[in-house]
Design a protein around this motif. Structure first.
Motif, PDB file in Angstrom:
ATOM      1  N   GLU A  11      23.487 -24.878 -13.754  1.00  0.00           N
ATOM      2  CA  GLU A  11      22.182 -25.383 -14.185  1.00  0.00           C
ATOM      3  C   GLU A  11      21.575 -26.239 -13.089  1.00  0.00           C
ATOM      4  OE1 GLU A  11      21.137 -28.545 -17.477  1.00  0.00           O
ATOM      5  OE2 GLU A  11      21.390 -26.550 -18.397  1.00  0.00           O
ATOM      6  N   VAL A  12      20.310 -25.984 -12.796  1.00  0.00           N
ATOM      7  CA  VAL A  12      19.584 -26.771 -11.812  1.00  0.00           C
ATOM      8  C   VAL A  12      19.361 -28.176 -12.362  1.00  0.00           C
ATOM      9  CG1 VAL A  12      17.410 -26.980 -10.545  1.00  0.00           C
ATOM     10  CG2 VAL A  12      18.496 -24.736 -10.824  1.00  0.00           C
ATOM     11  N   GLN A  13      19.571 -29.179 -11.514  1.00  0.00           N
ATOM     12  CA  GLN A  13      19.522 -30.561 -11.954  1.00  0.00           C
ATOM     13  C   GLN A  13      18.145 -31.204 -11.741  1.00  0.00           C
ATOM     14  OE1 GLN A  13      22.505 -32.006 -13.565  1.00  0.00           O
ATOM     15  NE2 GLN A  13      22.511 -29.757 -13.620  1.00  0.00           N
ATOM     16  N   ASP A  14      18.016 -32.434 -12.232  1.00  0.00           N
ATOM     17  CA  ASP A  14      16.725 -33.124 -12.271  1.00  0.00           C
ATOM     18  C   ASP A  14      16.155 -33.449 -10.892  1.00  0.00           C
ATOM     19  OD1 ASP A  14      14.711 -34.411 -14.054  1.00  0.00           O
ATOM     20  OD2 ASP A  14      15.313 -36.205 -12.936  1.00  0.00           O
ATOM     21  N   ASP A  15      16.994 -33.391  -9.845  1.00  0.00           N
ATOM     22  CA  ASP A  15      16.491 -33.697  -8.497  1.00  0.00           C
ATOM     23  C   ASP A  15      15.831 -32.493  -7.830  1.00  0.00           C
ATOM     24  OD1 ASP A  15      18.766 -32.187  -8.130  1.00  0.00           O
ATOM     25  OD2 ASP A  15      19.665 -33.510  -6.625  1.00  0.00           O
ATOM     26  N   PHE A  16      15.671 -31.381  -8.559  1.00  0.00           N
ATOM     27  CA  PHE A  16      15.061 -30.182  -7.973  1.00  0.00           C
ATOM     28  C   PHE A  16      13.619 -30.442  -7.568  1.00  0.00           C
ATOM     29  CE2 PHE A  16      12.489 -26.294  -8.670  1.00  0.00           C
ATOM     30  CZ  PHE A  16      12.998 -25.527  -7.632  1.00  0.00           C
ATOM     31  N   GLU A  17      13.248 -29.956  -6.374  1.00  0.00           N
ATOM     32  CA  GLU A  17      11.872 -30.034  -5.874  1.00  0.00           C
ATOM     33  C   GLU A  17      11.435 -28.661  -5.393  1.00  0.00           C
ATOM     34  OE1 GLU A  17      11.346 -32.549  -2.501  1.00  0.00           O
ATOM     35  OE2 GLU A  17       9.180 -32.206  -2.390  1.00  0.00           O
ATOM     36  N   LEU A  18      10.399 -28.112  -6.007  1.00  0.00           N
ATOM     37  CA  LEU A  18       9.855 -26.815  -5.599  1.00  0.00           C
ATOM     38  C   LEU A  18       9.103 -26.952  -4.286  1.00  0.00           C
ATOM     39  CD1 LEU A  18       9.172 -23.806  -6.283  1.00  0.00           C
ATOM     40  CD2 LEU A  18       7.083 -24.705  -7.331  1.00  0.00           C
ATOM     41  N   ARG A  55       0.820  -1.207   0.000  1.00  0.00           N
ATOM     42  CA  ARG A  55       0.000   0.000   0.000  1.00  0.00           C
ATOM     43  C   ARG A  55       0.859   1.265   0.000  1.00  0.00           C
ATOM     44  NH1 ARG A  55      -4.758   0.771   4.347  1.00  0.00           N
ATOM     45  NH2 ARG A  55      -3.049   0.661   5.829  1.00  0.00           N
ATOM     46  N   ASN A  56       2.051   1.164   0.565  1.00  0.00           N
ATOM     47  CA  ASN A  56       2.934   2.317   0.628  1.00  0.00           C
ATOM     48  C   ASN A  56       4.003   2.315  -0.457  1.00  0.00           C
ATOM     49  OD1 ASN A  56       2.384   4.021   3.272  1.00  0.00           O
ATOM     50  ND2 ASN A  56       1.919   1.875   3.696  1.00  0.00           N
ATOM     51  N   GLY A  57       3.777   1.506  -1.471  1.00  0.00           N
ATOM     52  CA  GLY A  57       4.635   1.544  -2.643  1.00  0.00           C
ATOM     53  C   GLY A  57       5.993   0.903  -2.471  1.00  0.00           C
ATOM     54  N   ILE A  58       6.151   0.064  -1.458  1.00  0.00           N
ATOM     55  CA  ILE A  58       7.435  -0.608  -1.231  1.00  0.00           C
ATOM     56  C   ILE A  58       7.564  -1.780  -2.207  1.00  0.00           C
ATOM     57  CG2 ILE A  58       8.905  -1.782   0.451  1.00  0.00           C
ATOM     58  CD1 ILE A  58       8.266   1.134   1.131  1.00  0.00           C
ATOM     59  N   THR A  59       8.699  -1.854  -2.912  1.00  0.00           N
ATOM     60  CA  THR A  59       8.941  -2.969  -3.821  1.00  0.00           C
ATOM     61  C   THR A  59       9.544  -4.137  -3.056  1.00  0.00           C
ATOM     62  OG1 THR A  59       9.335  -1.488  -5.693  1.00  0.00           O
ATOM     63  CG2 THR A  59      10.165  -3.736  -5.888  1.00  0.00           C
ATOM     64  N   VAL A  60       8.902  -5.272  -3.160  1.00  0.00           N
ATOM     65  CA  VAL A  60       9.422  -6.493  -2.546  1.00  0.00           C
ATOM     66  C   VAL A  60       9.629  -7.526  -3.654  1.00  0.00           C
ATOM     67  CG1 VAL A  60       8.342  -6.060  -0.324  1.00  0.00           C
ATOM     68  CG2 VAL A  60       7.110  -7.366  -2.046  1.00  0.00           C
ATOM     69  N   GLY A  61      10.270  -8.622  -3.322  1.00  0.00           N
ATOM     70  CA  GLY A  61      10.526  -9.658  -4.309  1.00  0.00           C
ATOM     71  C   GLY A  61       9.668 -10.877  -4.068  1.00  0.00           C
ATOM     72  N   ILE A  62       9.383 -11.615  -5.143  1.00  0.00           N
ATOM     73  CA  ILE A  62       8.749 -12.922  -5.028  1.00  0.00           C
ATOM     74  C   ILE A  62       9.846 -13.948  -5.293  1.00  0.00           C
ATOM     75  CG2 ILE A  62       8.004 -12.945  -7.460  1.00  0.00           C
ATOM     76  CD1 ILE A  62       5.946 -14.409  -4.561  1.00  0.00           C
ATOM     77  N   SER A  63       9.989 -14.921  -4.423  1.00  0.00           N
ATOM     78  CA  SER A  63      11.161 -15.784  -4.466  1.00  0.00           C
ATOM     79  C   SER A  63      10.773 -17.236  -4.285  1.00  0.00           C
ATOM     80  CB  SER A  63      12.119 -15.369  -3.348  1.00  0.00           C
ATOM     81  OG  SER A  63      13.175 -16.291  -3.228  1.00  0.00           O
ATOM     82  N   SER A  64      11.229 -18.093  -5.200  1.00  0.00           N
ATOM     83  CA  SER A  64      10.974 -19.522  -5.047  1.00  0.00           C
ATOM     84  C   SER A  64      11.946 -20.130  -4.046  1.00  0.00           C
ATOM     85  CB  SER A  64      11.099 -20.242  -6.394  1.00  0.00           C
ATOM     86  OG  SER A  64      12.432 -20.232  -6.844  1.00  0.00           O
ATOM     87  N   ARG A  65      11.467 -21.177  -3.383  1.00  0.00           N
ATOM     88  CA  ARG A  65      12.300 -21.937  -2.450  1.00  0.00           C
ATOM     89  C   ARG A  65      12.192 -23.409  -2.823  1.00  0.00           C
ATOM     90  NH1 ARG A  65      10.893 -22.371   3.811  1.00  0.00           N
ATOM     91  NH2 ARG A  65       9.451 -20.719   3.190  1.00  0.00           N
ATOM     92  N   GLY A  66      13.318 -24.077  -2.987  1.00  0.00           N
ATOM     93  CA  GLY A  66      13.284 -25.473  -3.370  1.00  0.00           C
ATOM     94  C   GLY A  66      14.544 -26.192  -2.950  1.00  0.00           C
ATOM     95  N   MET A  67      14.530 -27.491  -3.118  1.00  0.00           N
ATOM     96  CA  MET A  67      15.677 -28.328  -2.789  1.00  0.00           C
ATOM     97  C   MET A  67      16.188 -29.010  -4.045  1.00  0.00           C
ATOM     98  SD  MET A  67      16.116 -27.970   0.484  1.00  0.00           S
ATOM     99  CE  MET A  67      17.214 -29.353   0.844  1.00  0.00           C
ATOM    100  N   GLY A  68      17.513 -29.084  -4.171  1.00  0.00           N
ATOM    101  CA  GLY A  68      18.078 -29.763  -5.326  1.00  0.00           C
ATOM    102  C   GLY A  68      19.553 -29.447  -5.471  1.00  0.00           C
ATOM    103  N   SER A  69      20.131 -29.964  -6.536  1.00  0.00           N
ATOM    104  CA  SER A  69      21.553 -29.754  -6.804  1.00  0.00           C
ATOM    105  C   SER A  69      21.728 -28.942  -8.081  1.00  0.00           C
ATOM    106  CB  SER A  69      22.270 -31.101  -6.939  1.00  0.00           C
ATOM    107  OG  SER A  69      21.729 -31.847  -8.011  1.00  0.00           O
ATOM    108  N   VAL A  70      22.924 -28.406  -8.262  1.00  0.00           N
ATOM    109  CA  VAL A  70      23.250 -27.643  -9.460  1.00  0.00           C
ATOM    110  C   VAL A  70      24.567 -28.153 -10.027  1.00  0.00           C
ATOM    111  CG1 VAL A  70      22.018 -25.576  -8.685  1.00  0.00           C
ATOM    112  CG2 VAL A  70      24.431 -25.855  -8.121  1.00  0.00           C
ATOM    113  N   GLN A  71      24.787 -27.836 -11.302  1.00  0.00           N
ATOM    114  CA  GLN A  71      26.022 -28.239 -11.959  1.00  0.00           C
ATOM    115  C   GLN A  71      26.502 -27.114 -12.861  1.00  0.00           C
ATOM    116  OE1 GLN A  71      25.982 -32.172 -13.743  1.00  0.00           O
ATOM    117  NE2 GLN A  71      27.409 -31.530 -15.343  1.00  0.00           N
TER     118      GLN A  71
END
Length: 207
Positions: free
Chosen positions: A142-149, A118-134
């Motif tokens: 790159e996020v790998q196939d074991d990623f879980e949102l 309401r007061n014009g503050i910019t916030v972020g929308i952020s995903s949270r998940g578990m997994g590995s990267v390579q």
């Protein structure tokens, strides 16, 4: 490994006023995440992995009305119900983009989020998940196939390129037709916003 992604998220503060004044749900819509694009964390989500997780998220948490998220990112894979601020009601893939519809709840954390919007503050929308990267070259991973949102949270520091969300529903039409008279609220600091919400919800008011 806990993976977190961010997108900037803005809402028209007058539409938030309309929702609060009429005691109706505040619904916001827009892009939640993007596949096949490097973000500011140098991370890329392959489209097939992200699309798979969207289907699973819709068939599970969204359908069962438990697609909850928090205000601020915890360093945990567990969603803390005491800090829940919103519920995701729809997600879908359109091209490489994940579009979503989010209802802001009337919880203490949700009310703080409404005040920030309401007061014009910019916030972020952020995903949270578990997994590995390579590492995939050129400084990206790159996020790998074991990623879980797990969920999407609202956060203070967006770091991903991209899209803005906006309110949806009857509030837009009412404002366009001039049917809603909005009170004026003046805050100079985010601390004042949070202080007033705490006062309203707990009765503990600091001067």
């Amino acid at each position: 490994m806990l993976l977190q992604e961010y997108r900037p998220f803005q809402v028209d503060k007058q539409l938030v006023e309309a929702s609060i004044r009429k005691n109706t749900p505040l619904i916001v819509t827009g892009v939640l995440q993007r596949a096949n694009a490097k973000n500011q964390n140098e991370r890329v989500y392959p489209k097939d992995i992200l699309a798979r997780e969207m289907r699973s998220y819709m068939e599970g948490p969204v359908r069962e009305k438990r697609a909850l998220g928090e205000l601020d990112h915890p360093e945990s894979s567990v969603i803390n119900l005491q800090n829940v601020s919103h519920n995701v009601t729809k997600v879908k893939m359109v091209g490489d983009d994940v579009y979503g519809e989010v209802e802001i709840l009337s919880t203490p954390a949700g009310n703080i989020l409404k005040e920030l919007f309401r007061n014009g503050i910019t916030v972020g929308i952020s995903s949270r998940g578990m997994g590995s990267v390579q590492e995939s070259g050129n400084g990206t991973v790159e996020v790998q196939d074991d990623f879980e949102l797990l969920c999407w949270d609202f956060v203070s520091t967006p770091s991903t390129h991209g899209a803005y969300m906006k309110p949806a529903g009857r509030a837009i039409q009412e404002l366009q037709e001039g049917k809603t008279q909005l009170p004026e609220y003046k805050y100079t600091k985010v601390n004042n916003i949070i202080r007033d919400i705490i006062c309203d919800n707990t009765g503990i008011c600091a001067c």
